[in-house]
Design a protein around this motif. Sequence first.
Motif, short mmCIF file in Angstrom:
data_model
loop_
_atom_site.label_atom_id
_atom_site.label_comp_id
_atom_site.label_asym_id
_atom_site.label_seq_id
_atom_site.Cartn_x
_atom_site.Cartn_y
_atom_site.Cartn_z
N SER A 190 0.89 -1.27 -0.10
CA SER A 190 0.12 -0.05 0.05
C SER A 190 0.96 1.01 -0.02
O SER A 190 0.50 2.28 -0.98
CB SER A 190 -0.89 0.11 1.25
OG SER A 190 -1.46 1.18 1.12
N LEU A 191 1.95 1.18 0.73
CA LEU A 191 2.84 2.32 1.01
C LEU A 191 3.51 2.60 -0.71
O LEU A 191 3.59 3.86 -0.92
CB LEU A 191 3.98 2.27 1.81
CG LEU A 191 4.62 3.42 2.18
CD1 LEU A 191 4.26 4.75 2.21
CD2 LEU A 191 5.83 3.05 3.35
N ARG A 192 3.86 1.53 -1.26
CA ARG A 192 4.53 1.75 -2.56
C ARG A 192 3.48 2.29 -3.50
O ARG A 192 3.85 3.24 -4.26
CB ARG A 192 4.85 0.49 -3.15
CG ARG A 192 6.00 -0.44 -2.60
CD ARG A 192 6.17 -1.56 -3.05
NE ARG A 192 7.37 -2.44 -2.62
CZ ARG A 192 8.50 -2.29 -2.95
NH1 ARG A 192 9.03 -1.33 -3.77
NH2 ARG A 192 9.53 -3.07 -2.33
N ARG A 193 2.05 2.08 -3.37
CA ARG A 193 1.12 2.85 -4.36
C ARG A 193 1.06 4.22 -3.92
O ARG A 193 0.61 4.92 -4.65
CB ARG A 193 -0.15 1.97 -4.28
CG ARG A 193 -0.01 0.57 -4.82
CD ARG A 193 -1.41 -0.17 -4.91
NE ARG A 193 -1.93 -0.14 -3.65
CZ ARG A 193 -1.84 -1.55 -3.17
NH1 ARG A 193 -1.29 -2.50 -3.54
NH2 ARG A 193 -2.58 -1.69 -1.89
N LEU A 194 0.95 4.62 -2.84
CA LEU A 194 0.70 5.91 -2.27
C LEU A 194 1.97 6.92 -1.97
O LEU A 194 1.95 8.12 -1.66
CB LEU A 194 -0.17 5.83 -0.88
CG LEU A 194 -1.35 4.92 -1.00
CD1 LEU A 194 -1.95 5.03 0.53
CD2 LEU A 194 -2.44 5.59 -1.96
N LEU A 195 3.12 6.25 -2.48
CA LEU A 195 4.23 7.16 -2.11
C LEU A 195 4.29 8.68 -3.00
O LEU A 195 3.89 8.61 -4.05
CB LEU A 195 5.48 6.57 -2.84
CG LEU A 195 6.04 5.23 -1.72
CD1 LEU A 195 7.29 4.69 -2.54
CD2 LEU A 195 6.53 5.95 -0.51
N GLU A 196 4.60 9.56 -2.38
CA GLU A 196 4.69 10.91 -2.90
C GLU A 196 6.14 11.53 -2.62
O GLU A 196 6.78 10.93 -1.72
CB GLU A 196 3.80 11.91 -2.27
CG GLU A 196 2.24 11.48 -2.50
CD GLU A 196 1.37 12.25 -1.79
OE1 GLU A 196 1.75 12.89 -0.88
OE2 GLU A 196 0.06 12.33 -2.37
N ALA A 197 6.28 12.53 -3.47
CA ALA A 197 7.87 13.37 -3.32
C ALA A 197 7.82 13.96 -2.27
O ALA A 197 6.65 14.48 -1.82
CB ALA A 197 8.26 13.83 -4.46
N ASP A 198 8.78 14.51 -1.62
CA ASP A 198 9.09 15.47 -0.49
C ASP A 198 8.40 15.32 0.61
O ASP A 198 7.85 16.19 1.44
CB ASP A 198 8.55 16.95 -1.17
CG ASP A 198 9.14 18.03 -0.37
OD1 ASP A 198 10.43 17.89 0.04
OD2 ASP A 198 8.61 18.95 -0.08
#
Length: 395
Positions: A190-198
């Motif tokens: 789930s975290l991989r799918r929701l990763l964002e920059a900064d």
Amino acid sequence: MAAKKPKLDERDVRGVKELRALLPLFERLHGVGCERDKAGNRVLHMDEYSVLILLFLFNPILTSLRGVHQASELKKVQKKLGCPRTSLGSLSEATAVFRAEGLREIVGELADQLGALPHDRRLDGVTQRLTAVDGSLLTRLPQIAQAAWQGRRRPDGWRLHAHFEVLRGAPTNIEVTTGRNRKDANEKASLRRLLEADRCYILDRGYEQFSLFNAIVAAGSSYVCRVREDHHFTPEQARDLGPEAIEAGVLEDAVGKLGSAKSVRIEHPDHPVRLVRIRAQAHPKRGGAAGKDLVLATNLMDVPADVVALIYVHRWQVELFFRFFKHTLGCRHLLSEDPVGIEIQTYCAIIVCLLISLWTGKKPTLRTFEMIRFYLIGWADEDEVLAHLEKLKTH
């Protein structure tokens, strides 16, 4: 035989006037799910359905989807919220038509309006947004038992994956999966799918995975994650501990390579990893000696060791949010067992959290939520709400 619940009356449903001010926020959702409705026959639209969910969350009189249906039959609700009279069947099948992406956009816009809450100024040295991540099961034993007895699928409940911005005190992203922590429903997936920059992701040991660390760095973010003590670590630079680090219980601060080079089957971190070892404190209720030391892995190189420890302490905020979320916002009762329905209800509940923060300038708490509900249903006046908020400033 249980007594039949009385039918809702106009006087039972309060706070409709205040919710009307939120209607412009949801106007963009009106056409969601209407792609195949060429004849324009759809009666219940996504914006109307979302506002009815908010009415359910804010009004303690409404406790089920059937109660929401009854509320939609009231002329007061229809007039002030612009919602048509809708059937129970339309409410039940709404989750097969609507999508939650538009609500996610609203969550992001409301979160951007939040300012930073009072916090330790040492955290200002972290330029990325501190984001605690965790997952929690959404289960109601009666619903789950009934589903298992009737042979339905997914009797294991649902898992809510949440990203919680520490300095703003609010959730900014969520995902709903099946309850089993496997494959696509796994917390790391789930975290991989929701990763964002900064962002600086604050993670517990369940997210310990070298390839995930690499993905976070590749996304332009950083991490502070608790890892096992027995990892093979090759130090390349030992850092001196200052008085602040020693006072914070830091025992070791080193940069090097994490993982054994002999483990060719495991993807290793493709970046230098910093390990910060911290003396664990004994739990006050359990007594005895302190437990095992905490070992934190991070790619933050320019942050003092005591601040790295301070960052990890704030991971508990996401667990406090889950407790508030499940026990306060009515999500102990799921209006739908469909994943889309649960996701819509979850996003609406997060919107409630954000609205409380914007209205009060404080983290949403059980007492504050109750006071706002009392105000909306006419049991408290504005002066009493303001007095409650003033009292919070003294604590």
